[in-house]
Design an enzyme around this catalytic site. Structure first.
Site, short mmCIF file in Angstrom:
data_model
loop_
_atom_site.label_atom_id
_atom_site.label_comp_id
_atom_site.label_asym_id
_atom_site.label_seq_id
_atom_site.Cartn_x
_atom_site.Cartn_y
_atom_site.Cartn_z
N LYS A 280 10.86 8.81 11.89
CA LYS A 280 11.59 9.93 11.29
C LYS A 280 10.76 11.20 11.36
CE LYS A 280 14.25 7.36 7.82
NZ LYS A 280 15.59 7.71 8.32
N ARG A 354 20.49 -2.45 7.99
CA ARG A 354 21.48 -3.48 8.36
C ARG A 354 20.79 -4.74 8.86
NH1 ARG A 354 24.24 0.82 12.27
NH2 ARG A 354 23.30 2.19 10.72
N1 BES Z 1 17.46 4.85 4.95
C1 BES Z 1 18.08 5.50 6.04
C2 BES Z 1 19.35 6.24 5.67
C3 BES Z 1 19.15 7.52 4.88
C4 BES Z 1 18.70 8.66 5.50
C5 BES Z 1 19.47 7.57 3.55
C6 BES Z 1 18.53 9.82 4.77
C7 BES Z 1 19.33 8.73 2.83
C8 BES Z 1 18.85 9.86 3.44
C9 BES Z 1 18.47 4.47 7.11
O1 BES Z 1 17.59 3.42 7.27
C10 BES Z 1 18.50 5.20 8.40
O2 BES Z 1 17.48 5.64 8.83
N2 BES Z 1 19.69 5.33 8.98
C11 BES Z 1 19.86 6.03 10.21
C12 BES Z 1 20.82 5.22 11.06
C13 BES Z 1 20.91 5.72 12.46
C14 BES Z 1 19.62 5.47 13.19
C15 BES Z 1 22.05 4.99 13.14
C16 BES Z 1 20.43 7.41 9.89
O3 BES Z 1 21.29 7.52 9.01
O4 BES Z 1 20.00 8.36 10.52
MN MN Z 2 16.03 3.87 8.59
#
Ligand code: BES
Ligand code: MN
Ligand code: ZN
Length: 499
Positions: A280, A354
């Site tokens: 990230k 997931r």
């Molecule tokens: N924990 C995150 C989702 C998230 C991001 C929650 C920001 C709250 C604030 C999750 O694990 C994630 O990174 N999801 C990705 C999925 C994508 C790679 C398909 C996302 O939402 O960017």
């Molecule tokens: Mn994630």
């Protein structure tokens, strides 16, 4: 804070502060009018002189009111009469409590507004009042070397029911509200702790601690070795990139009939999500300590079950892991085999929630659930869709979804349903495995739920995406404790304990 309920008349209650509510541009009700008379007209005078108008949350403190046993009289605005609801009382009371906590009163008594006529409204106003007050007084100072508590904190609030016939509803509302608030506080504490303290093992230990308080709650936490034996290849692929071993926390609350099918709550317990190799960006990455808020809400809700001694069986399952970049971490393109036997191509290692949840959802089958609800900070896309006010809701059963929507409405912890369908399922196709872990551009919250749907065919299932609602950013950064109110409400309703 401690809570009490009584039908003692307002002028006879001995308290540091009597709270009397009033509406904007409205006559005083009979009791308030009578109190005004006893005090020699201070309430009417304050209104006439424009010192208070009755806007929601507005307050005016009057000292040594004549004719009352109370040391102070706090006038509290509820906003306009026509938009009044139990929820409005909660909001106004929260503002009053925040003020009282920072001033001299150690205890207070609230005269329940006369506008609450029904038993139902009195129940709801009492529970909402307690939940919102506790929420307002919450502080998180565990990690500060110098704590800064208020000098004379508010320690007790008494709710004055207007009539005998309403007393039980107020009492019940306050006691349910207290359990919900305690559950939220636990969820908030766990979530606000940083990732280096709140690890998978720490979460497991906190869950175990709860079990020591009740014979009805049994807690176990599977180790990686045990998960290996079960074939949880998806979950373990995530924790392989971290030095902290994963745990699968299993909390079994047996309050109902022996053999009664339980409600199973499955909460994402990702104690820190750096994204893994699909790293990230740095900005605000600290907030990914909150990626275990789903798990925290499950632990908080199970504590509420224990507190309320609910006559129902509930199982909480929290897959707990970190998601970090490492030489052993998942790589884009890796294919893993889930406990259900489905193979998954990991196209983005940041879609890790997931991966840990699908194995937990398969594990849930062994409890022969009446319903399974998973709760996860799953997708940034959910924040795009619904912002920070309402949680996303998806699932495979209309009845269960409706039940959750209604519980969210009732507990002021709302959810909104999003659709699913074959068109979206197609987005998960993989050239090399049974399915991919991302669904490409568009509808990220829906394709994530579609991913889960492959693992939840054997039971009624609903999914709450709490990415936008589990915590606040910015100056007020902190966990919210949601959706403990919604989940506890659903269980209370299943137990038929809500008037
Ligand atoms: N924990 C995150 C989702 C998230 C991001 C929650 C920001 C709250 C604030 C999750 O694990 C994630 O990174 N999801 C990705 C999925 C994508 C790679 C398909 C996302 O939402 O960017
Ligand atoms: Mn994630
Ligand atoms: Zn995550």
């Amino acid at each position: 804070m401690r809570y009490a309920t009584t039908t003692t008349a307002a002028e006879r209650i001995a308290t540091d502060c009597l709270i009397v509510t009033l509406f904007e541009k409205n006559r005083l009700d009979d009791t308030s009018s009578a109190l005004d008379g006893i005090t020699g007209g201070v309430i009417q005078a304050a209104l006439r002189n424009g010192d208070i108008t009755g806007k929601s949350g507005e307050t005016l403190m009057l000292y040594q009111p004549h004719g009352l046993k109370a040391r102070r009289l706090l006038l509290l605005g509820l906003g306009e009469r026509k938009s009044f609801s139990p929820k409005a009382l909660g909001e106004a009371l929260a503002s009053a409590c925040r003020q009282l906590d920072q001033s001299g009163s150690r205890d207070a008594a609230l005269l329940m507004p006369a506008a609450l006529e029904s038993v139902t409204d009195n129940y709801r106003a009492a529970s909402e009042g307690v939940v919102r007050s506790e929420e307002a007084l919450y502080r998180f100072e565990q990690c500060k070397s110098k704590k800064n508590p208020p000098k004379r904190p508010l320690k007790k609030l008494t709710l004055l029911a207007r009539e005998r016939r309403l007393l039980n509803a107020v009492k019940k509302g306050a006691s349910h509200g207290e359990a919900v608030a305690r559950g939220m506080n636990l969820a908030r504490d766990l979530a606000n702790l940083p990732g280096n303290i709140c690890t998978p093992n720490y979460l497991a230990e906190q869950a175990r601690k709860l079990a020591r308080q009740s014979d009805k709650l049994k807690v176990t936490a599977l180790t990686e070795k045990q998960m290996e034996k079960l074939g949880m290849g998806a979950l373990l692929s995530v924790s392989r990139g971290s030095r902290q071993p994963a745990r699968l926390i299993v909390m079994e609350y047996r309050g109902g009939k022996a053999g009664g099918r339980p409600v199973v709550l499955v909460g994402k317990g990702l104690t820190f999500d750096a994204g893994g190799i699909s790293l990230k960006p740095a900005a605000n990455m600290d907030e990914m300590k909150y990626d275990m808020c789903g798990g925290a809400s499950v632990i908080g809700t199970l504590q509420a079950c224990v507190d309320l001694e609910l006559p129902i069986n509930v199982v909480g399952i929290v897959p707990a892991s970190e998601n970090l970049p490492d030489g052993e971490a998942n790589k884009p393109g890796d294919i893993v085999t889930s406990m259900a036997g489905l193979t998954i191509e990991i196209l983005n290692t940041d879609a890790e929630g997931r991966l840990i949840l699908c194995d937990a959802l398969t594990y849930a089958e062994r409890f022969k659930p009446a319903a399974v609800i998973d709760i996860a900070t799953l997708t940034g896309a959910c924040i795009v869709a619904l912002g920070h006010h309402i949680s996303g809701l998806l699932g495979n059963d209309d009845g269960l979804a409706e039940e959750l929507l209604q519980a969210g409405e009732a507990s002021n912890d709302r959810a909104w349903r999003l659709p699913m369908g074959e068109e979206y399922q197609k987005q998960l196709e993989s050239n090399f495995a049974d399915l991919a872990n991302i669904g490409g551009k568009g509808a990220g919250t829906i394709t994530a739920a579609c991913f889960f749907s492959r693992f939840t065919e054997k039971y009624k299932w609903a999914h709450l995406d709490i990415a936008g609602t589990a915590w606040k950013s910015g100056k007020e950064k902190g966990a919210t404790g949601r959706p403990v109110p919604l989940l506890t409400e659903l269980l209370l309703q299943r137990c038929k304990l809500v008037p």
